[in-house]
Design a protein around this motif. Sequence first.
Motif, short mmCIF file in Angstrom:
data_model
loop_
_atom_site.label_atom_id
_atom_site.label_comp_id
_atom_site.label_asym_id
_atom_site.label_seq_id
_atom_site.Cartn_x
_atom_site.Cartn_y
_atom_site.Cartn_z
N ILE A 6 39.51 37.37 42.57
CA ILE A 6 38.78 38.58 42.96
C ILE A 6 38.28 39.31 41.72
O ILE A 6 37.12 39.77 41.68
CB ILE A 6 39.69 39.50 43.83
CG1 ILE A 6 39.95 38.83 45.17
CG2 ILE A 6 39.03 40.86 44.02
CD1 ILE A 6 40.94 39.58 46.03
N SER A 7 39.10 39.40 40.69
CA SER A 7 38.65 40.08 39.47
C SER A 7 37.54 39.29 38.78
O SER A 7 36.60 39.86 38.21
CB SER A 7 39.81 40.34 38.53
OG SER A 7 40.39 39.11 38.13
N SER A 8 37.60 37.97 38.84
CA SER A 8 36.52 37.15 38.27
C SER A 8 35.22 37.35 39.02
O SER A 8 34.14 37.46 38.43
CB SER A 8 36.90 35.67 38.30
OG SER A 8 38.05 35.43 37.54
N LEU A 9 35.29 37.42 40.33
CA LEU A 9 34.08 37.65 41.15
C LEU A 9 33.49 39.03 40.88
O LEU A 9 32.27 39.19 40.79
CB LEU A 9 34.41 37.47 42.63
CG LEU A 9 34.64 36.04 43.10
CD1 LEU A 9 35.09 36.03 44.55
CD2 LEU A 9 33.39 35.22 42.92
N ILE A 10 34.35 40.02 40.75
CA ILE A 10 33.87 41.38 40.47
C ILE A 10 33.21 41.41 39.08
O ILE A 10 32.16 42.04 38.90
CB ILE A 10 35.03 42.40 40.58
CG1 ILE A 10 35.45 42.54 42.04
CG2 ILE A 10 34.61 43.75 40.02
CD1 ILE A 10 36.68 43.40 42.24
N LEU A 11 33.82 40.75 38.11
CA LEU A 11 33.25 40.70 36.76
C LEU A 11 31.89 40.00 36.77
O LEU A 11 30.93 40.47 36.15
CB LEU A 11 34.23 40.01 35.81
CG LEU A 11 33.77 39.90 34.36
CD1 LEU A 11 33.66 41.30 33.76
CD2 LEU A 11 34.72 39.06 33.57
N ILE A 12 31.80 38.89 37.49
CA ILE A 12 30.51 38.18 37.59
C ILE A 12 29.48 39.05 38.28
O ILE A 12 28.31 39.09 37.86
CB ILE A 12 30.72 36.83 38.34
CG1 ILE A 12 31.54 35.88 37.48
CG2 ILE A 12 29.39 36.20 38.71
CD1 ILE A 12 31.96 34.61 38.19
N LEU A 13 29.85 39.78 39.32
CA LEU A 13 28.94 40.67 40.03
C LEU A 13 28.46 41.80 39.12
O LEU A 13 27.28 42.14 39.11
CB LEU A 13 29.63 41.22 41.27
CG LEU A 13 28.78 42.10 42.18
CD1 LEU A 13 27.62 41.30 42.75
CD2 LEU A 13 29.60 42.70 43.29
N LEU A 14 29.33 42.36 38.33
CA LEU A 14 28.95 43.43 37.40
C LEU A 14 28.00 42.92 36.32
O LEU A 14 27.02 43.58 35.97
CB LEU A 14 30.19 44.06 36.77
CG LEU A 14 31.04 44.96 37.66
CD1 LEU A 14 32.30 45.37 36.93
CD2 LEU A 14 30.26 46.15 38.11
N VAL A 15 28.28 41.73 35.78
CA VAL A 15 27.39 41.15 34.76
C VAL A 15 26.03 40.87 35.37
O VAL A 15 24.99 41.14 34.76
CB VAL A 15 28.03 39.86 34.17
CG1 VAL A 15 27.03 39.10 33.33
CG2 VAL A 15 29.26 40.20 33.37
#
Length: 125
Positions: A6-15
């Motif tokens: 979930i944190s990886s997906l959020i980080l990818i979404l923010l980038v």
Amino acid sequence: MKIKIISSLILILLVFCAVSRLQADSIWSKRDQNKKDLYADDKARHIGDVLTIIISEESKVDNKQTRNMSKTTSRSASFDGQLGIVSSTPSGEVTKNYLPRMPGIDITAESSNTLDGKSLSTLLP
């Protein structure tokens, strides 16, 4: 494990959101065609501003050359037949030739050369 995904997906979404907001801007798109400010300055000053560079070159070479040369040579020689082996008096009078006299000869030679040349070269773009 679930938190890492979930944190990886959020980080990818923010980038992805941050990258989508980045765009090159132009000084020409900012200017309103209906409003022409008296003191507007539309010079490119920032990274991403559009520049147009026009290079124009024109060359023309004309080379003309003329050469005129002349040379004249003249040579002459004469021989009176005396070989110079004589007996003479103190006053300089020749009394006797020890060798027989040869026939005299006069030789003259002349030559002349001339050169007239022209050259023209033109280089156009």
